[in-house]
Design a protein around this motif. Sequence first.
Motif, PDB file in Angstrom:
ATOM      1  N   ALA A   1       0.838  -1.208   0.000  1.00 19.34           N
ATOM      2  CA  ALA A   1       0.000   0.000   0.000  1.00 19.34           C
ATOM      3  C   ALA A   1       0.865   1.248   0.000  1.00 19.34           C
ATOM      4  CB  ALA A   1      -0.933  -0.016   1.202  1.00 19.34           C
ATOM      5  N   ILE A   2       1.899   1.260   0.810  1.00 18.92           N
ATOM      6  CA  ILE A   2       2.833   2.394   0.849  1.00 18.92           C
ATOM      7  C   ILE A   2       3.527   2.541  -0.499  1.00 18.92           C
ATOM      8  CG2 ILE A   2       5.056   3.144   1.811  1.00 18.92           C
ATOM      9  CD1 ILE A   2       2.865   3.846   3.653  1.00 18.92           C
ATOM     10  N   SER A   3       3.912   1.427  -1.081  1.00 13.27           N
ATOM     11  CA  SER A   3       4.580   1.459  -2.381  1.00 13.27           C
ATOM     12  C   SER A   3       3.676   2.087  -3.441  1.00 13.27           C
ATOM     13  CB  SER A   3       4.980   0.041  -2.781  1.00 13.27           C
ATOM     14  OG  SER A   3       5.503   0.021  -4.070  1.00 13.27           O
ATOM     15  N   PHE A   4       2.407   1.668  -3.459  1.00 16.56           N
ATOM     16  CA  PHE A   4       1.486   2.252  -4.432  1.00 16.56           C
ATOM     17  C   PHE A   4       1.294   3.739  -4.155  1.00 16.56           C
ATOM     18  CE2 PHE A   4      -2.698   3.849  -5.482  1.00 16.56           C
ATOM     19  CZ  PHE A   4      -2.685   3.688  -6.860  1.00 16.56           C
ATOM     20  N   ALA A   5       1.114   4.109  -2.883  1.00 17.71           N
ATOM     21  CA  ALA A   5       0.889   5.524  -2.541  1.00 17.71           C
ATOM     22  C   ALA A   5       2.096   6.372  -2.934  1.00 17.71           C
ATOM     23  CB  ALA A   5       0.600   5.660  -1.048  1.00 17.71           C
ATOM     24  N   ARG A   6       3.286   5.857  -2.696  1.00 15.07           N
ATOM     25  CA  ARG A   6       4.502   6.599  -3.076  1.00 15.07           C
ATOM     26  C   ARG A   6       4.573   6.750  -4.599  1.00 15.07           C
ATOM     27  NH1 ARG A   6       8.138   4.451   0.127  1.00 15.07           N
ATOM     28  NH2 ARG A   6       8.088   6.246   1.492  1.00 15.07           N
ATOM     29  N   GLN A   7       4.238   5.678  -5.309  1.00 17.49           N
ATOM     30  CA  GLN A   7       4.236   5.728  -6.781  1.00 17.49           C
ATOM     31  C   GLN A   7       3.169   6.710  -7.266  1.00 17.49           C
ATOM     32  OE1 GLN A   7       3.145   1.966  -8.438  1.00 17.49           O
ATOM     33  NE2 GLN A   7       2.990   2.743 -10.505  1.00 17.49           N
ATOM     34  N   TRP A   8       1.990   6.675  -6.659  1.00 10.92           N
ATOM     35  CA  TRP A   8       0.909   7.572  -7.073  1.00 10.92           C
ATOM     36  C   TRP A   8       1.291   9.027  -6.808  1.00 10.92           C
ATOM     37  CZ3 TRP A   8      -2.598  11.084  -5.012  1.00 10.92           C
ATOM     38  CH2 TRP A   8      -3.687  11.387  -5.847  1.00 10.92           C
ATOM     39  N   LEU A   9       1.842   9.302  -5.639  1.00  8.41           N
ATOM     40  CA  LEU A   9       2.268  10.679  -5.334  1.00  8.41           C
ATOM     41  C   LEU A   9       3.429  11.111  -6.228  1.00  8.41           C
ATOM     42  CD1 LEU A   9       2.088  10.807  -1.445  1.00  8.41           C
ATOM     43  CD2 LEU A   9       0.664  12.060  -3.060  1.00  8.41           C
ATOM     44  N   GLY A  10       4.320  10.174  -6.543  1.00 13.78           N
ATOM     45  CA  GLY A  10       5.462  10.500  -7.402  1.00 13.78           C
ATOM     46  C   GLY A  10       5.048  10.876  -8.809  1.00 13.78           C
ATOM     47  N   GLY A  11       3.913  10.363  -9.263  1.00 13.46           N
ATOM     48  CA  GLY A  11       3.441  10.670 -10.604  1.00 13.46           C
ATOM     49  C   GLY A  11       2.642  11.964 -10.680  1.00 13.46           C
ATOM     50  N   GLN A  12       2.353  12.565  -9.534  1.00  9.01           N
ATOM     51  CA  GLN A  12       1.552  13.792  -9.528  1.00  9.01           C
ATOM     52  C   GLN A  12       2.448  14.989  -9.800  1.00  9.01           C
ATOM     53  OE1 GLN A  12      -1.740  13.350  -9.412  1.00  9.01           O
ATOM     54  NE2 GLN A  12      -1.131  11.214  -9.273  1.00  9.01           N
ATOM     55  N   LYS A  13       1.931  15.889 -10.589  1.00 11.57           N
ATOM     56  CA  LYS A  13       2.673  17.123 -10.899  1.00 11.57           C
ATOM     57  C   LYS A  13       1.940  18.286 -10.243  1.00 11.57           C
ATOM     58  CE  LYS A  13       4.509  15.638 -15.316  1.00 11.57           C
ATOM     59  NZ  LYS A  13       4.273  14.252 -15.238  1.00 11.57           N
ATOM     60  N   CYS A  14       2.737  19.275  -9.856  1.00 11.21           N
ATOM     61  CA  CYS A  14       2.075  20.435  -9.255  1.00 11.21           C
ATOM     62  C   CYS A  14       1.955  21.558 -10.251  1.00 11.21           C
ATOM     63  CB  CYS A  14       2.791  20.947  -8.059  1.00 11.21           C
ATOM     64  SG  CYS A  14       4.393  20.399  -7.665  1.00 11.21           S
TER      65      CYS A  14
END
Length: 156
Positions: free
Chosen positions: A143-156
């Motif tokens: 779950a942490i791995s997915f969340a880190r990957q999901w946050l890493g793909g977000q652009k501001c």
Amino acid sequence: MNPQSTLGELRDIHLPETGGFWPPAPGWWLLALCLLLVIAAAVWFIMRRHRKCRWLRLARRQLGELESRASRNPQWFAQLNTLLKQAARERYRDQHPEALSGDDWIRFLLQTSPDGDADSRQIVEAIVHSAWQPATHADPILAISFARQWLGGQKC
């Protein structure tokens, strides 16, 4: 009058003194003004981007805190789910992801994931469903791995 005596009274040619470095010529003033404007614009853009990306830095910090106390506890999964919703609300304001739940929320996470992988579907379902189930069988590390990957793909 003797021409030799008048020539002897003449002095050498003296060049006028230079103007010095101050005050500068108008071109230098314009160059300094342009340089100040460029510096001010760069600082403004950097500060704006810094403020705009604050939510992402905060979400990553909170994810690190969640990772340090990872457990199979439903409350932990609820906190992770809340963190993802808060980040999604900041990133996708026009889509109102905070109102999504269940399969719609799972679909949204998968669509906005950088991979968009069907392999992640089980992990995302586990994150969403483990938040309200009394006993969880989901792996918090995945779950942490997915969340880190999901946050890493977000652009501001």
